[in-house]
Design an enzyme around this catalytic site. Sequence first.
Site, PDB file in Angstrom:
ATOM      1  N   VAL A  91      63.834  72.552  48.546  1.00 28.20           N
ATOM      2  CA  VAL A  91      63.024  73.248  49.479  1.00 28.20           C
ATOM      3  C   VAL A  91      61.961  72.579  49.876  1.00 28.20           C
ATOM      4  O   VAL A  91      60.979  73.459  50.382  1.00 28.20           O
ATOM      5  CB  VAL A  91      63.061  74.860  49.135  1.00 28.20           C
ATOM      6  CG1 VAL A  91      64.679  75.378  48.797  1.00 28.20           C
ATOM      7  CG2 VAL A  91      62.416  74.935  47.846  1.00 28.20           C
ATOM      8  N   HIS A 109      69.233  75.299  51.185  1.00 31.97           N
ATOM      9  CA  HIS A 109      68.646  76.422  50.424  1.00 31.97           C
ATOM     10  C   HIS A 109      67.324  76.925  51.252  1.00 31.97           C
ATOM     11  O   HIS A 109      66.744  77.482  50.422  1.00 31.97           O
ATOM     12  CB  HIS A 109      68.487  76.156  48.761  1.00 31.97           C
ATOM     13  CG  HIS A 109      69.987  75.872  48.052  1.00 31.97           C
ATOM     14  ND1 HIS A 109      69.793  75.017  46.865  1.00 31.97           N
ATOM     15  CD2 HIS A 109      70.933  76.432  48.330  1.00 31.97           C
ATOM     16  CE1 HIS A 109      71.288  74.992  46.356  1.00 31.97           C
ATOM     17  NE2 HIS A 109      71.807  75.693  47.375  1.00 31.97           N
ATOM     18  N   CYS A 142      54.695  91.772  56.428  1.00 37.67           N
ATOM     19  CA  CYS A 142      54.829  91.051  57.856  1.00 37.67           C
ATOM     20  C   CYS A 142      53.607  91.594  58.694  1.00 37.67           C
ATOM     21  O   CYS A 142      53.550  92.833  58.714  1.00 37.67           O
ATOM     22  CB  CYS A 142      56.205  91.439  58.204  1.00 37.67           C
ATOM     23  SG  CYS A 142      56.426  90.702  60.036  1.00 37.67           S
ATOM     24  N   CYS A 145      55.720  93.535  61.615  1.00 33.56           N
ATOM     25  CA  CYS A 145      56.471  94.864  61.433  1.00 33.56           C
ATOM     26  C   CYS A 145      56.185  95.691  60.204  1.00 33.56           C
ATOM     27  O   CYS A 145      56.681  96.679  59.946  1.00 33.56           O
ATOM     28  CB  CYS A 145      58.190  94.857  61.564  1.00 33.56           C
ATOM     29  SG  CYS A 145      58.669  93.826  60.268  1.00 33.56           S
ATOM     30  N   ASN A 208      72.660  60.244  39.036  1.00 37.42           N
ATOM     31  CA  ASN A 208      72.244  61.395  38.230  1.00 37.42           C
ATOM     32  C   ASN A 208      72.155  60.992  36.690  1.00 37.42           C
ATOM     33  O   ASN A 208      73.003  60.162  36.124  1.00 37.42           O
ATOM     34  CB  ASN A 208      73.106  62.511  38.460  1.00 37.42           C
ATOM     35  CG  ASN A 208      72.317  63.787  37.883  1.00 37.42           C
ATOM     36  OD1 ASN A 208      71.329  64.151  38.567  1.00 37.42           O
ATOM     37  ND2 ASN A 208      72.887  64.543  36.919  1.00 37.42           N
TER      38      ASN A 208
END
Length: 247
Positions: A91, A109, A142, A145, A208
């Site tokens: 992210v 994600h 927010c 709202c 990996n």
Amino acid sequence: MTLVAILSGAGISTDSGIPDYRGPNGLWRKDPEAEKLVTYDFYMADPEVRRRSWQMRRTSATWRAEPNAAHRAVADLERSGVPVRVITQNVDGLHQLAGLSARKVLELHGTARQVVCTRCHIRSPMAAALTRVEAGEADPACTVCGGILKSATVMFGERLDPVVLGEAVSIAKACEVFIAVGTTLQVQPAASLAGIAAEHGARLIVVNAEPTPYDELAQETIREPIGTALPSLLARLSAEAGTGTDS
């Protein structure tokens, strides 16, 4: 020309100073309580969890991180003319900061660089919300709202965006090469993309440090450090495609 799909996980960003979560030294193993801060039900129900979450975001290593050699190698491959699509579990937005076009990155994600209102669903920059936190708002609401704000990431307990996941599945089915890099391939449904790619004839390569459940399907597994292994691998693929790279 060969379509290369890259599924990137936390391991690609550790060289940028962003810790992983599920590795041997991952955050969830060190501090299981921290998982509550990114679990939707806990977050929505408990103002104290939200306050702690905002402090975690404020001090996140993401804001200090810069793209590393692996991120830059992916962008170089795309600039060389090889068709590239990145499906990322991260992210942090570092693929885009490295120069890869945002339209070629699917963020499974979500992104930590935006916030979303859980009531009206309006998005806004994370930086603006963090400025409010710095100014003393422990749990900023927010401004449209008054609803609860959260990072525009997929928390535990939330479903992935079905449109984004559908696009990822389509890419996995269409690609000729599928590289899983820096991911344990344990988190579903993201991990299943490796299997889907292999089932549809893609050359599966796993980069990996630790073994993954999909290694037996891979034509190649690489355990070397990602910061050197991925640039080398992508340079090899570019040479095979006959394009060369910019780096």
